[in-house]
Design a protein around this motif. Structure first.
Motif, PDB file in Angstrom:
ATOM      1  N   SER A 190       1.606  -0.825  -0.828  1.00 31.74           N
ATOM      2  CA  SER A 190       0.377  -0.125  -1.207  1.00 31.74           C
ATOM      3  C   SER A 190       0.267  -0.070  -2.729  1.00 31.74           C
ATOM      4  CB  SER A 190       0.374   1.291  -0.647  1.00 31.74           C
ATOM      5  OG  SER A 190       1.352   2.089  -1.303  1.00 31.74           O
ATOM      6  N   GLU A 228      -3.745   3.897  -1.152  1.00 31.37           N
ATOM      7  CA  GLU A 228      -2.992   3.457   0.024  1.00 31.37           C
ATOM      8  C   GLU A 228      -3.323   2.041   0.459  1.00 31.37           C
ATOM      9  OE1 GLU A 228      -0.711   5.552   0.408  1.00 31.37           O
ATOM     10  OE2 GLU A 228      -1.753   7.025  -0.836  1.00 31.37           O
ATOM     11  N   ILE A 230      -3.350  -1.998   0.581  1.00 32.82           N
ATOM     12  CA  ILE A 230      -2.355  -3.029   0.324  1.00 32.82           C
ATOM     13  C   ILE A 230      -3.062  -4.262  -0.246  1.00 32.82           C
ATOM     14  CG2 ILE A 230      -0.667  -4.589   1.383  1.00 32.82           C
ATOM     15  CD1 ILE A 230      -0.124  -2.392   3.456  1.00 32.82           C
TER      16      ILE A 230
END
Length: 331
Positions: A190, A228, A230
């Motif tokens: 992340s 959060e 990715i």
């Protein structure tokens, strides 16, 4: 003095990078030194001359010039009155004052920051909703510890890249492009984890961490990301708007690229304030073309040297050597 020290040894003695650079410069110039207060005060001498440096403060600038440079709005007005291009700016005491300023000046994009501060602390760039503007005002207000009622400064946002031009006397002796911090994806981590990993690397280099705060979240949100998310492998995302080294920015030494008109502008601005050593912060979309809209947004009376000694890209510039020589020549 004993055998010459390297940078790590100088930092160990001084506990301060800025003072370490001045210590190494003293060695090159045959100047003696002694620590008076570790991490705070060092005394230099050569022949019948002696001087002291306190952290980043040298004896080059007088106290009036330094005070004038310290207060952003006063400095902005003084420079503007002397023909230096500066962002439109106003001290404000409330969120309503910010709205009035924007309407009066016909400005949509702003920067909100404390009236006095260093290292980008308390700065919010491009708040674009009433709630973000309110939060920006509170953030700047809380960061300024002075007694002024109008603790907050609102400023026109100038589009372009951020450059630091280091002025000494009648010369620009170094220039650095300051870039906002980025993270690069690995396809599995992340953005929050990537920032933490980068901060671990920065700590090992003696650098301040990139904070994870409202400014980080806003920079990501404006690009369609959250902490959060990715990132795919090698995908790069900017994680802050400001380019301060103290909050994760990177630096690229670029003196050879700087147009002579920009150098002359930095020297002129320093002389207006009677600063003989100054870090002039220039915003321009093209450092090679002074015809583009540009502005000086700050002048620092005790400029940090680390961005020139330890650039992320480009050749290091040992600027403490000419600074120490200037002190020696002008005492």
């Amino acid at each position: 003095m004993s055998e010459k020290l390297n940078l790590d040894e100088a930092v160990e003695i001084t506990k301060n990078y800025q003072m370490a650079f001045y210590l190494l410069a003293a060695q090159e110039l045959g100047i003696s030194y002694r620590m008076l207060i570790r991490a705070l005060l060092i005394e230099f001498s050569k022949g019948n001359k002696s001087w002291r440096i306190h952290k980043s403060l040298t004896p080059i600038n007088d106290s009036v010039a330094m005070t004038l440079a310290s207060y952003k709005n006063t400095c902005n007005k003084f420079l503007g009155d002397n023909g230096i291009p500066v962002p439109k700016q106003q001290n404000v005491g409330s969120i309503e004052d910010i709205n009035t300023f924007m309407e009066k000046e016909g400005i949509q994009n702003i920067v909100v920051k404390p009236v006095k501060g260093f290292g980008g602390s308390g700065v919010t760039i491009l708040p674009d909703t009433p709630k973000e503007t309110e939060n920006a005002f509170k953030y700047a207000y809380d960061k300024y510890k002075g007694k002024s009622e109008n603790k907050v400064l609102v400023e026109e946002f100038i589009k372009g890249e951020n450059y630091r031009l280091l002025v000494l006397g009648d010369q620009v002796i170094a220039a650095s492009r300051r870039m906002p911090p980025l993270v690069e994806g690995d396809g599995k981590s992340s953005i929050r984890v990537l920032i933490d990993e980068n901060n671990s690397a920065r700590k090992a280099q003696g650098l301040s961490p990139t904070p994870i705060d409202v400014e980080t979240e806003k920079a990501l949100a404006d690009q369609g990301f959250s902490l959060e998310d990715i990132l795919s492998k090698e995908q790069k995302v900017r994680i802050r708007f400001n380019a301060n080294l103290s909050t994760g920015g990177t630096t690229h030494e670029c003196l050879a690229e700087v147009h002579e008109d920009y150098k002359n502008l930095a020297i002129k601005a320093s002389k207006v304030l009677n600063l003989k050593l100054a870090g002039v912060d220039l915003i321009t979309p093209d450092i090679t073309d002074p015809s583009k809209k540009h502005a000086l947004n700050e002048i620092n009376h005790d400029p940090g040297l680390r961005i020139h000694y330890l650039p992320t890209e480009g050749e290091p510039s040992e600027v403490a050597i000419p600074i120490q020589q200037y002190i020696l020549d002008n005492l």
